[in-house]
Design a protein around this motif. Structure first.
Motif, PDB file in Angstrom:
ATOM      1  N   GLN A  43       0.821  -1.205   0.000  1.00  0.00           N
ATOM      2  CA  GLN A  43       0.000   0.000   0.000  1.00  0.00           C
ATOM      3  C   GLN A  43       0.857   1.259   0.000  1.00  0.00           C
ATOM      4  N   GLN A  44       1.889   1.282   0.820  1.00  0.00           N
ATOM      5  CA  GLN A  44       2.776   2.443   0.888  1.00  0.00           C
ATOM      6  C   GLN A  44       3.498   2.659  -0.442  1.00  0.00           C
ATOM      7  N   GLU A  45       3.928   1.564  -1.061  1.00  0.00           N
ATOM      8  CA  GLU A  45       4.623   1.672  -2.346  1.00  0.00           C
ATOM      9  C   GLU A  45       3.696   2.205  -3.432  1.00  0.00           C
ATOM     10  N   LEU A  46       2.449   1.716  -3.472  1.00  0.00           N
ATOM     11  CA  LEU A  46       1.498   2.183  -4.471  1.00  0.00           C
ATOM     12  C   LEU A  46       1.108   3.640  -4.241  1.00  0.00           C
ATOM     13  N   ASP A  47       0.934   4.025  -2.974  1.00  0.00           N
ATOM     14  CA  ASP A  47       0.609   5.420  -2.669  1.00  0.00           C
ATOM     15  C   ASP A  47       1.747   6.347  -3.085  1.00  0.00           C
ATOM     16  N   ALA A  48       2.987   5.931  -2.806  1.00  0.00           N
ATOM     17  CA  ALA A  48       4.142   6.757  -3.189  1.00  0.00           C
ATOM     18  C   ALA A  48       4.248   6.875  -4.703  1.00  0.00           C
ATOM     19  N   ARG A  49       3.967   5.782  -5.410  1.00  0.00           N
ATOM     20  CA  ARG A  49       4.029   5.814  -6.868  1.00  0.00           C
ATOM     21  C   ARG A  49       2.926   6.706  -7.442  1.00  0.00           C
ATOM     22  N   HIS A  50       1.739   6.649  -6.854  1.00  0.00           N
ATOM     23  CA  HIS A  50       0.639   7.491  -7.328  1.00  0.00           C
ATOM     24  C   HIS A  50       0.940   8.965  -7.082  1.00  0.00           C
ATOM     25  N   ASP A  51       1.507   9.286  -5.906  1.00  0.00           N
ATOM     26  CA  ASP A  51       1.869  10.679  -5.603  1.00  0.00           C
ATOM     27  C   ASP A  51       2.933  11.187  -6.570  1.00  0.00           C
ATOM     28  N   LYS A  52       3.912  10.338  -6.862  1.00  0.00           N
ATOM     29  CA  LYS A  52       4.957  10.728  -7.817  1.00  0.00           C
ATOM     30  C   LYS A  52       4.351  10.982  -9.190  1.00  0.00           C
ATOM     31  N   TYR A  53       3.412  10.139  -9.602  1.00  0.00           N
ATOM     32  CA  TYR A  53       2.752  10.299 -10.907  1.00  0.00           C
ATOM     33  C   TYR A  53       2.022  11.639 -10.963  1.00  0.00           C
ATOM     34  N   GLU A  54       1.330  12.008  -9.883  1.00  0.00           N
ATOM     35  CA  GLU A  54       0.590  13.276  -9.855  1.00  0.00           C
ATOM     36  C   GLU A  54       1.542  14.463  -9.903  1.00  0.00           C
ATOM     37  N   ARG A  55       2.674  14.360  -9.228  1.00  0.00           N
ATOM     38  CA  ARG A  55       3.661  15.449  -9.271  1.00  0.00           C
ATOM     39  C   ARG A  55       4.220  15.606 -10.684  1.00  0.00           C
ATOM     40  N   LEU A  56       4.453  14.490 -11.360  1.00  0.00           N
ATOM     41  CA  LEU A  56       4.963  14.549 -12.730  1.00  0.00           C
ATOM     42  C   LEU A  56       3.931  15.146 -13.679  1.00  0.00           C
ATOM     43  N   VAL A  57       2.651  14.853 -13.470  1.00  0.00           N
ATOM     44  CA  VAL A  57       1.600  15.436 -14.306  1.00  0.00           C
ATOM     45  C   VAL A  57       1.594  16.958 -14.144  1.00  0.00           C
ATOM     46  N   LYS A  58       1.736  17.440 -12.910  1.00  0.00           N
ATOM     47  CA  LYS A  58       1.754  18.888 -12.677  1.00  0.00           C
ATOM     48  C   LYS A  58       2.977  19.534 -13.321  1.00  0.00           C
ATOM     49  N   LEU A  59       4.138  18.882 -13.206  1.00  0.00           N
ATOM     50  CA  LEU A  59       5.342  19.418 -13.839  1.00  0.00           C
ATOM     51  C   LEU A  59       5.196  19.429 -15.358  1.00  0.00           C
ATOM     52  N   SER A  60       4.603  18.384 -15.913  1.00  0.00           N
ATOM     53  CA  SER A  60       4.387  18.337 -17.359  1.00  0.00           C
ATOM     54  C   SER A  60       3.459  19.461 -17.804  1.00  0.00           C
ATOM     55  N   ARG A  61       2.454  19.760 -16.992  1.00  0.00           N
ATOM     56  CA  ARG A  61       1.549  20.855 -17.327  1.00  0.00           C
ATOM     57  C   ARG A  61       2.288  22.188 -17.330  1.00  0.00           C
ATOM     58  N   ASP A  62       3.169  22.383 -16.351  1.00  0.00           N
ATOM     59  CA  ASP A  62       3.955  23.626 -16.298  1.00  0.00           C
ATOM     60  C   ASP A  62       4.887  23.730 -17.505  1.00  0.00           C
ATOM     61  N   ILE A  63       5.514  22.604 -17.880  1.00  0.00           N
ATOM     62  CA  ILE A  63       6.408  22.600 -19.045  1.00  0.00           C
ATOM     63  C   ILE A  63       5.632  22.942 -20.308  1.00  0.00           C
TER      64      ILE A  63
END
Length: 290
Positions: A43-63
């Motif tokens: 659960q912790q690994e999946l939550d961390a991966r999902h949070d990382k994915y959301e951060r990357l989506v936001k960075l991609s939007r800024d780019i």
């Protein structure tokens, strides 16, 4: 009628034969059991991966946003008196975009990029489009994927964790290297989007009395279209979709060059843009009918 169920009947499950109140009640779950501990780590690994994915989506939007602003700035070069100033400003904006890409590279450190590629592909395509547009304005040529990747190698200063006092920074300071590689698909899709911007630059330059740019853009777009034609349907699905848009852009630029060559001496320069805009609308309508 047979007591057995027909072929289309529903079969009872074994536990349905027992009354509901006689079923075995579950015991209290032991949270310290190895199975529960394993699932908690999952659960912790999946939550961390999902949070990382959301951060990357936001960075991609800024780019994406900053790259679009760079493209809009570069379009002003057709009417601006000082082209060098616009190129300098665009380089500053692209440096800001690269700082966002550095954050993406740091997020992907130690990860498989392809697992998160879907989150960042839109921003990377827009960055390729902006960089290749600037490179074409400077050199009238296409920037290679290796040249783009060389710009995405970053060296940052890192300080030691134990002693962070300013007096000992000479010993604790370390240099970290980060890099992010543009995939061939991102590069191809970015170049395909570039053709639309070149078509707009061609029409704008004609409206400002620049007669040479349309022929330079037309020759360049023919070469790009020939390259994409070699790929054809063997490439990714997204590339084949872009090929139709590329063909449209090439047709509009060639139509502008044709009008300049045949009727350029008849049409006043301040009316060229209006003539081309009307012809472009006619082409769009014919393609819509067909």
């Amino acid at each position: 009628m047979s007591s057995k169920e027909g072929s289309g009947g529903f079969r009872k499950r074994k536990h349905d034969n027992f009354p509901h109140n006689q079923r075995r009640e579950g015991k209290d779950v032991n949270s310290s059991s190895p199975v529960m501990l394993a699932f908690k780590s999952f659960q912790q690994e999946l939550d961390a991966r999902h949070d990382k994915y959301e951060r990357l989506v936001k960075l991609s939007r800024d780019i994406t946003v900053e790259s679009k602003r760079t493209i809009f700035l570069l379009h002003r070069i057709t009417s601006a008196p000082d082209a060098e100033e616009i190129l300098t400003d665009s380089e500053i904006k692209l440096d800001g975009v690269r700082q966002k890409i550095l954050q993406v590279a740091q997020e992907l450190s130690g990860e498989d990029m392809h697992q998160f590629h879907r989150a960042i592909t839109t921003g990377l395509q827009e960055y390729v489009e902006a960089v290749s547009f600037q490179h074409f304005i400077k050199t009238r040529s296409l920037i290679s994927m290796d040249e783009i990747n060389k710009q995405l190698i970053f060296t940052t200063e890192e300080y030691g964790k134990e002693n962070k006092t300013p007096s000992s920074d000479a010993q604790d300071k370390q240099f970290g290297t980060w890099r992010l590689k543009i995939t061939p698909v991102d590069y191809l899709l970015g170049v395909a989007d570039l053709t639309g911007e070149l078509m707009r630059m061609c029409i704008n330059s004609v409206g400002n009395g620049d007669i040479d740019t349309p022929f330079e853009v037309s020759q360049f777009l023919r070469q790009v279209y020939d390259g994409f034609s070699f790929i054809g349907n063997t490439g990714p699905y997204e590339v084949s979709k872009k090929l139709y848009t590329l063909k449209q852009s090439l047709a509009k630029v060639e139509n502008a060059c044709y009008a300049l060559k045949v009727r350029g001496s008849e049409i006043p320069k301040h009316m060229l843009a209006d003539v081309f805009s009307v012809k472009t609308e006619m082409i769009d309508q014919e393609e819509g009918i067909s």
